[in-house]
Design an enzyme around this catalytic site. Structure first.
Site, PDB file in Angstrom:
ATOM      1  N   ILE A  67       0.827  -1.201   0.000  1.00 38.20           N
ATOM      2  CA  ILE A  67       0.000   0.000   0.000  1.00 38.20           C
ATOM      3  C   ILE A  67       0.865   1.256   0.000  1.00 38.20           C
ATOM      4  O   ILE A  67       1.657   1.485   0.922  1.00 38.20           O
ATOM      5  CB  ILE A  67      -0.942   0.018   1.235  1.00 38.20           C
ATOM      6  CG1 ILE A  67      -1.641  -1.345   1.405  1.00 38.20           C
ATOM      7  CG2 ILE A  67      -1.928   1.176   1.138  1.00 38.20           C
ATOM      8  CD1 ILE A  67      -2.414  -1.832   0.182  1.00 38.20           C
ATOM      9  N   LYS A  68       0.686   2.041  -1.043  1.00 43.16           N
ATOM     10  CA  LYS A  68       1.411   3.308  -1.124  1.00 43.16           C
ATOM     11  C   LYS A  68       0.633   4.361  -0.350  1.00 43.16           C
ATOM     12  O   LYS A  68      -0.541   4.617  -0.641  1.00 43.16           O
ATOM     13  CB  LYS A  68       1.517   3.747  -2.577  1.00 43.16           C
ATOM     14  CG  LYS A  68       2.924   3.725  -3.107  1.00 43.16           C
ATOM     15  CD  LYS A  68       2.911   4.259  -4.506  1.00 43.16           C
ATOM     16  CE  LYS A  68       4.297   4.510  -4.991  1.00 43.16           C
ATOM     17  NZ  LYS A  68       4.274   5.136  -6.308  1.00 43.16           N
ATOM     18  N   VAL A  69       1.306   4.939   0.624  1.00 40.62           N
ATOM     19  CA  VAL A  69       0.665   5.912   1.508  1.00 40.62           C
ATOM     20  C   VAL A  69       1.461   7.214   1.430  1.00 40.62           C
ATOM     21  O   VAL A  69       2.694   7.193   1.529  1.00 40.62           O
ATOM     22  CB  VAL A  69       0.666   5.379   2.966  1.00 40.62           C
ATOM     23  CG1 VAL A  69       0.036   6.373   3.917  1.00 40.62           C
ATOM     24  CG2 VAL A  69      -0.031   4.029   3.047  1.00 40.62           C
TER      25      VAL A  69
END
Ligand code: E4P
Length: 218
Positions: free
Chosen positions: A86-88
């Site tokens: 997950i790119k946050v």
């Protein structure tokens, strides 16, 4: 150094995967929306197609700004394929999200990182990956690779386990510098991947050998 491909284009991914050249994929909303437009497929189907080819980490980004929204999106993305990371974005809420995801065993890649202290906060929050954007720093007159060097120094000072992905790569020199600095990963557009193979002396050498050989083997 691991090489990730910075694209959501399935044709490029297939080509690079055939040559066993890629260890993972990074996407972002710009890259994914480009593929949605080009193919007419939904973004989830595009990610499913990518996951069928690539076993390594595939980064996909959340768009919510609040923690609960990001967590909800993260779980939905994780349901698509287990190798999805997950790119946050590097924000206060983003780092709270990273901490929560880490507790759930979900890996995150903190994106839009432009300084060593931002990278340190991401590592402290428990990010699996951190992505400094070197090209975008260069674009505004800074030296993007200098930030990567600083991040690698900070991480080795404190033995952080977070891996550094050199992102926003524009040319082969970024790749060479990343390798010299011992960055863990570089994520590169397909065009730059192809440029890595090229050298004018290689082309000239192939042509000369071919011509010399033809003189005696007609
Ligand atoms: C990858 O994680 C980044 O989203 C990507 O490298 C950004 O590249 P750009 O600055 O060329 O858009």
């Amino acid at each position: 150094m691991k090489i990730f491909l910075d694209t959501a284009n399935i044709d490029e991914i297939k080509l690079a995967a055939e040559a066993n050249l890629i260890d993972g994929i990074t996407t972002n909303p710009t890259l994914l929306s480009r593929e949605v437009e080009r193919t007419g497929k939904g973004y989830k189907d595009i990610l499913i197609d990518i996951a069928a080819i690539v076993n390594g980490p595939i980064s996909a980004e959340v768009l919510s700004k609040d923690v609960e929204g990001m967590i909800k999106e993260a779980r939905e993305l994780q349901d698509i394929a287990p190798q999805i990371v997950i790119k946050v974005p590097m924000t206060f809420d983003g780092m709270k999200t990273v901490r929560r995801l880490e507790k759930e065993g979900i890996k995150s890649n903190v994106t839009l990182v432009f300084s060593a202290v931002q990278a340190m906060l991401a590592a402290k929050a428990g990010a699996a990956f951190v992505s400094p954007f070197v090209g975008r720093l260069d674009d505004i007159g800074h030296d993007g690779m200098e930030i990567v060097d600083e991040i690698l120094n900070v991480f080795s000072n404190y033995d952080f386990k977070t891996e550094v992905i050199v992102a926003s790569v524009r040319h082969p020199k970024h790749v060479k510098d990343a390798a010299l600095m011992k960055a863990d990963i570089v994520t590169i557009p397909f065009k730059v991947l192809m440029q890595l193979f090229k050298h004018s002396l290689t082309d000239q050498g192939i042509l000369k050998f071919e011509n010399d050989w033809k003189k005696v083997n007609i």
